[in-house]
Enzyme design. Structure first.
Site, PDB file in Angstrom:
ATOM      1  N   GLY A  10     -65.911 -22.712  -6.757  1.00 35.31           N
ATOM      2  CA  GLY A  10     -65.486 -21.324  -6.697  1.00 35.31           C
ATOM      3  C   GLY A  10     -64.313 -21.081  -7.618  1.00 35.31           C
ATOM      4  O   GLY A  10     -63.497 -20.173  -7.417  1.00 35.31           O
ATOM      5  N   ALA A  11     -64.229 -21.897  -8.667  1.00 33.05           N
ATOM      6  CA  ALA A  11     -63.079 -21.846  -9.579  1.00 33.05           C
ATOM      7  C   ALA A  11     -63.099 -20.618 -10.476  1.00 33.05           C
ATOM      8  O   ALA A  11     -62.142 -20.375 -11.205  1.00 33.05           O
ATOM      9  CB  ALA A  11     -63.034 -23.110 -10.434  1.00 33.05           C
ATOM     10  N   GLY A  12     -64.175 -19.844 -10.428  1.00 34.87           N
ATOM     11  CA  GLY A  12     -64.215 -18.613 -11.204  1.00 34.87           C
ATOM     12  C   GLY A  12     -63.488 -17.465 -10.531  1.00 34.87           C
ATOM     13  O   GLY A  12     -63.166 -16.468 -11.180  1.00 34.87           O
ATOM     14  N   ASP A  56     -77.234 -24.565  -3.450  1.00 34.31           N
ATOM     15  CA  ASP A  56     -78.436 -25.395  -3.559  1.00 34.31           C
ATOM     16  C   ASP A  56     -78.004 -26.853  -3.382  1.00 34.31           C
ATOM     17  O   ASP A  56     -77.242 -27.371  -4.192  1.00 34.31           O
ATOM     18  CB  ASP A  56     -79.083 -25.189  -4.927  1.00 34.31           C
ATOM     19  N   TYR A 145     -70.761 -11.813   8.288  1.00 33.57           N
ATOM     20  CA  TYR A 145     -69.665 -12.513   7.620  1.00 33.57           C
ATOM     21  C   TYR A 145     -68.876 -13.337   8.635  1.00 33.57           C
ATOM     22  O   TYR A 145     -68.604 -14.531   8.420  1.00 33.57           O
ATOM     23  CB  TYR A 145     -68.749 -11.507   6.923  1.00 33.57           C
ATOM     24  N   LYS A 149     -68.391 -17.466   8.780  1.00 36.96           N
ATOM     25  CA  LYS A 149     -67.084 -18.112   8.696  1.00 36.96           C
ATOM     26  C   LYS A 149     -66.768 -18.878   9.979  1.00 36.96           C
ATOM     27  O   LYS A 149     -66.092 -19.920   9.938  1.00 36.96           O
ATOM     28  CB  LYS A 149     -65.996 -17.081   8.387  1.00 36.96           C
TER      29      LYS A 149
END
Length: 226
Positions: A10-12, A56, A145, A149
């Site tokens: 999730g580094a974007g 995936d 959501y 979580k």
């Protein structure tokens, strides 16, 4: 290979990117992963980027195996991957629930499965997932959501029980609202006043993966802000 390798998934996103930068500053060799090819281009020089969809399980394993072979076995995994959906329980669709579970809980499991063998072989490792306050406290208007979580929170605690005997610590942080460019247009002034900067949450993640946090495992750290 003697590098201390940290993988940030999730580094974007703003939180993932900031966390990657802080871990690099702390001396880790950092690899940032995101499915958004353009977003990972914003990672600074010195942080390797990989593109792939970690929801995936086959992709998650392939990414981790390639990083282990080319950079070194991972000592740290930070999973900042996540997505958000508003909607009441009575309006939820099967597609809504599947997406939330696949992204917010499924990816955490597949990534953990991928990194755990390398950490087990080293006898040490740290995993930090990014949960959320609605996963700890029931919140109206975000049913799928919150459920996803909550699944991640429970998974974190189960993983702690199973992996701690192998020398692997598993924790999570739980923000409420992050003050990001993506979120800001949708926040009321009151919400914005309570929102937490990604840098503050990234600081907590950096602490959790550090040697100073060695006694901490199985924790879900509230990062709610004011």
């Amino acid at each position: 290979m003697s590098a201390r390798v940290a993988i940030v998934v999730g580094a974007g996103g703003e939180l993932g990117r900031t966390t990657a930068q802080k871990l690099a500053a702390a001396g880790f060799t950092v690899v940032g992963i995101d499915r958004n090819k353009e977003a990972v281009k914003e990672l600074p020089d010195g942080i390797r980027s990989e593109v792939g969809d970690a929801t995936d399980p086959a992709v998650a394993k392939d990414l981790v195996d390639r990083i282990a072979a080319e950079v070194g076995p991972p000592e740290v995994l930070v999973n900042a991957l996540g997505t958000y959906h508003l909607g009441d329980a009575l309006d939820a669709t099967p597609a809504d629930l599947r997406l939330m579970i696949d992204v917010n809980a499924g990816a955490a499991l597949w990534l953990t499965q991928a990194v755990a063998p390398y950490m087990r072989d080293r006898g040490t490792g740290v995993i930090v997932h990014v949960a959320a306050r609605p996963g700890l406290e029931p919140t109206a208007g975000m049913a799928t959501y919150g459920v996803s979580k909550a699944a991640l929170v429970h998974l974190t605690r189960v993983l702690d029980l199973e992996l701690r005997p192998l020398g692997i610590r598993v924790n999570a942080v739980a923000p409420q609202i992050l003050d990001t460019a993506k979120n800001r247009p949708y926040l009321t002034p009151d919400q914005l006043a309570q929102a937490v900067p990604p840098e503050a949450v990234a600081d907590i993640i950096a602490f959790l993966v550090s040697d100073a946090a060695t006694p901490i495992s199985g924790a879900v750290v509230p990062t709610y802000g004011a």
